[in-house]
Motif scaffolding. Structure first.
Motif, PDB file in Angstrom:
ATOM      1  N   ASP A  55       0.829  -1.205   0.000  1.00 23.80           N
ATOM      2  CA  ASP A  55       0.000   0.000   0.000  1.00 23.80           C
ATOM      3  C   ASP A  55       0.865   1.257   0.000  1.00 23.80           C
ATOM      4  O   ASP A  55       0.560   2.226  -0.686  1.00 23.80           O
ATOM      5  CB  ASP A  55      -0.944   0.018   1.200  1.00 23.80           C
ATOM      6  N   ALA A  56       1.945   1.232   0.772  1.00 24.49           N
ATOM      7  CA  ALA A  56       2.838   2.392   0.828  1.00 24.49           C
ATOM      8  C   ALA A  56       3.544   2.591  -0.511  1.00 24.49           C
ATOM      9  O   ALA A  56       3.716   3.718  -0.967  1.00 24.49           O
ATOM     10  CB  ALA A  56       3.861   2.206   1.945  1.00 24.49           C
ATOM     11  N   LEU A  57       3.933   1.506  -1.147  1.00 20.88           N
ATOM     12  CA  LEU A  57       4.608   1.590  -2.439  1.00 20.88           C
ATOM     13  C   LEU A  57       3.664   2.149  -3.502  1.00 20.88           C
ATOM     14  O   LEU A  57       4.019   3.047  -4.258  1.00 20.88           O
ATOM     15  CB  LEU A  57       5.116   0.212  -2.860  1.00 20.88           C
ATOM     16  N   ILE A  58       2.448   1.644  -3.523  1.00 14.90           N
ATOM     17  CA  ILE A  58       1.460   2.128  -4.492  1.00 14.90           C
ATOM     18  C   ILE A  58       1.166   3.604  -4.255  1.00 14.90           C
ATOM     19  O   ILE A  58       1.121   4.399  -5.187  1.00 14.90           O
ATOM     20  CB  ILE A  58       0.174   1.281  -4.421  1.00 14.90           C
ATOM     21  N   ALA A  59       0.989   3.982  -2.983  1.00 13.30           N
ATOM     22  CA  ALA A  59       0.712   5.385  -2.664  1.00 13.30           C
ATOM     23  C   ALA A  59       1.875   6.268  -3.097  1.00 13.30           C
ATOM     24  O   ALA A  59       1.679   7.357  -3.625  1.00 13.30           O
ATOM     25  CB  ALA A  59       0.436   5.540  -1.177  1.00 13.30           C
ATOM     26  N   SER A  60       3.099   5.795  -2.881  1.00 11.71           N
ATOM     27  CA  SER A  60       4.278   6.576  -3.272  1.00 11.71           C
ATOM     28  C   SER A  60       4.331   6.771  -4.788  1.00 11.71           C
ATOM     29  O   SER A  60       4.614   7.869  -5.269  1.00 11.71           O
ATOM     30  CB  SER A  60       5.539   5.861  -2.789  1.00 11.71           C
ATOM     31  N   LEU A  61       4.070   5.706  -5.532  1.00 12.28           N
ATOM     32  CA  LEU A  61       4.078   5.811  -6.994  1.00 12.28           C
ATOM     33  C   LEU A  61       2.932   6.689  -7.496  1.00 12.28           C
ATOM     34  O   LEU A  61       3.117   7.490  -8.408  1.00 12.28           O
ATOM     35  CB  LEU A  61       3.983   4.421  -7.622  1.00 12.28           C
ATOM     36  N   LEU A  62       1.766   6.546  -6.893  1.00 13.84           N
ATOM     37  CA  LEU A  62       0.624   7.368  -7.293  1.00 13.84           C
ATOM     38  C   LEU A  62       0.862   8.835  -6.990  1.00 13.84           C
ATOM     39  O   LEU A  62       0.496   9.709  -7.771  1.00 13.84           O
ATOM     40  CB  LEU A  62      -0.644   6.902  -6.578  1.00 13.84           C
ATOM     41  N   ASP A  63       1.468   9.110  -5.855  1.00 15.77           N
ATOM     42  CA  ASP A  63       1.677  10.487  -5.424  1.00 15.77           C
ATOM     43  C   ASP A  63       2.504  11.273  -6.435  1.00 15.77           C
ATOM     44  O   ASP A  63       2.342  12.474  -6.597  1.00 15.77           O
ATOM     45  CB  ASP A  63       2.337  10.502  -4.047  1.00 15.77           C
ATOM     46  N   ARG A  64       3.370  10.587  -7.152  1.00 18.19           N
ATOM     47  CA  ARG A  64       4.226  11.243  -8.152  1.00 18.19           C
ATOM     48  C   ARG A  64       3.445  11.686  -9.385  1.00 18.19           C
ATOM     49  O   ARG A  64       3.948  12.447 -10.189  1.00 18.19           O
ATOM     50  CB  ARG A  64       5.338  10.292  -8.585  1.00 18.19           C
ATOM     51  N   ARG A  65       2.228  11.186  -9.551  1.00 18.78           N
ATOM     52  CA  ARG A  65       1.436  11.501 -10.745  1.00 18.78           C
ATOM     53  C   ARG A  65       0.598  12.763 -10.574  1.00 18.78           C
ATOM     54  O   ARG A  65      -0.119  13.147 -11.488  1.00 18.78           O
ATOM     55  CB  ARG A  65       0.534  10.325 -11.073  1.00 18.78           C
ATOM     56  N   PHE A  66       0.688  13.388  -9.421  1.00 14.75           N
ATOM     57  CA  PHE A  66      -0.153  14.558  -9.148  1.00 14.75           C
ATOM     58  C   PHE A  66       0.690  15.816  -9.105  1.00 14.75           C
ATOM     59  O   PHE A  66       1.857  15.756  -8.774  1.00 14.75           O
ATOM     60  CB  PHE A  66      -0.904  14.360  -7.829  1.00 14.75           C
ATOM     61  N   PRO A  67       0.105  16.941  -9.438  1.00 18.70           N
ATOM     62  CA  PRO A  67      -1.278  17.177  -9.833  1.00 18.70           C
ATOM     63  C   PRO A  67      -1.544  16.715 -11.267  1.00 18.70           C
ATOM     64  O   PRO A  67      -0.649  16.666 -12.093  1.00 18.70           O
ATOM     65  CB  PRO A  67      -1.439  18.691  -9.729  1.00 18.70           C
ATOM     66  N   VAL A  68      -2.812  16.386 -11.534  1.00 23.78           N
ATOM     67  CA  VAL A  68      -3.268  15.990 -12.862  1.00 23.78           C
ATOM     68  C   VAL A  68      -4.170  17.105 -13.378  1.00 23.78           C
ATOM     69  O   VAL A  68      -5.115  17.508 -12.699  1.00 23.78           O
ATOM     70  CB  VAL A  68      -4.056  14.655 -12.804  1.00 23.78           C
ATOM     71  N   HIS A  69      -3.865  17.617 -14.565  1.00 26.53           N
ATOM     72  CA  HIS A  69      -4.654  18.710 -15.153  1.00 26.53           C
ATOM     73  C   HIS A  69      -5.016  18.391 -16.588  1.00 26.53           C
ATOM     74  O   HIS A  69      -4.229  17.794 -17.321  1.00 26.53           O
ATOM     75  CB  HIS A  69      -3.867  20.025 -15.142  1.00 26.53           C
ATOM     76  N   THR A  70      -6.196  18.829 -16.977  1.00 26.48           N
ATOM     77  CA  THR A  70      -6.649  18.775 -18.361  1.00 26.48           C
ATOM     78  C   THR A  70      -7.264  20.136 -18.659  1.00 26.48           C
ATOM     79  O   THR A  70      -8.468  20.330 -18.488  1.00 26.48           O
ATOM     80  CB  THR A  70      -7.668  17.637 -18.566  1.00 26.48           C
ATOM     81  N   PRO A  71      -6.441  21.109 -19.063  1.00 24.74           N
ATOM     82  CA  PRO A  71      -6.942  22.470 -19.252  1.00 24.74           C
ATOM     83  C   PRO A  71      -7.988  22.594 -20.364  1.00 24.74           C
ATOM     84  O   PRO A  71      -8.764  23.550 -20.376  1.00 24.74           O
ATOM     85  CB  PRO A  71      -5.687  23.278 -19.584  1.00 24.74           C
ATOM     86  N   GLU A  72      -8.047  21.634 -21.284  1.00 26.52           N
ATOM     87  CA  GLU A  72      -8.999  21.703 -22.393  1.00 26.52           C
ATOM     88  C   GLU A  72     -10.439  21.419 -21.954  1.00 26.52           C
ATOM     89  O   GLU A  72     -11.380  21.727 -22.676  1.00 26.52           O
ATOM     90  CB  GLU A  72      -8.631  20.689 -23.497  1.00 26.52           C
ATOM     91  N   LEU A  73     -10.616  20.786 -20.793  1.00 23.47           N
ATOM     92  CA  LEU A  73     -11.950  20.431 -20.319  1.00 23.47           C
ATOM     93  C   LEU A  73     -12.242  21.087 -18.972  1.00 23.47           C
ATOM     94  O   LEU A  73     -11.341  21.243 -18.142  1.00 23.47           O
ATOM     95  CB  LEU A  73     -12.075  18.904 -20.169  1.00 23.47           C
TER      96      LEU A  73
END
Length: 174
Positions: A55-73
């Motif tokens: 769980d800690a490993l997944i959270a660490s990897l996920l945390d690197r993907r933020f922030p997520v932006h889609t300015p077109e929508l």
């Protein structure tokens, strides 16, 4: 095979079987027996490798993907339209961490689950916001990803401006 060869083979198998199951025979015991451990080196203990909790490993990897932006929508109302994705085998829905997306997810979570849709979280500032969305829809698979590439690919055929929405092989709807 002749009868004699068959009999010899049968006798050999019986003897081999009896020997295989026989107790060990002590040939000589002086009474001063020593353990073999003194003559065989013990394996050296290996240091335990650091293994983070999954769980800690997944959270660490996920945390690197933020922030997520889609300015077109932006969050807003989506008019239903025909989909140009006849080959789409699994429905996909787009959501963000805004209030409209949260309400939509609560309202249509059952339908999304029933059709086996996968969610693309296209707008979230942090892992905490993503996890809040995941808590609203625990049975759905959510993936944090920018929707910019998707919007650019769809731009020639569709005019997507808002989310949340569901894209299936037949329709795009809210």
């Amino acid at each position: 095979m002749t009868h004699e060869i068959k009999a010899a083979l049968a006798a050999l198998l019986m003897i081999a079987g009896a020997v295989a199951w026989a107790e060990p025979v002590v040939i000589y015991d002086s009474g001063r027996s020593e353990s073999i451990e003194a003559y065989v080196p013990r394996p050296k203990p290996q240091p335990k490798a650091f293994k983070p909790k999954p769980d800690a490993l997944i959270a660490s990897l996920l945390d690197r993907r933020f922030p997520v932006h889609t300015p077109e929508l932006t969050p807003g109302i989506v008019a239903p339209m025909a989909s140009a994705f006849s080959g789409l085998t699994q429905p996909v829905f787009l959501v963000g961490s805004d209030d409209l997306s949260r309400r939509w997810l609560r309202q249509f979570g059952g339908k999304l689950r029933a059709v086996g849709a996968v969610g693309l979280v296209i707008e979230a500032q942090s892992l905490a916001e993503f996890q809040e969305l995941a808590a609203l829809a625990p049975a759905l698979r959510l993936v944090p990803v920018s929707g910019s590439d998707l919007v650019r690919q769809l731009a020639p055929t569709l005019r997507l401006e808002h989310y949340p929405l569901l894209i299936s092989a037949r329709r795009i709807e809210q």
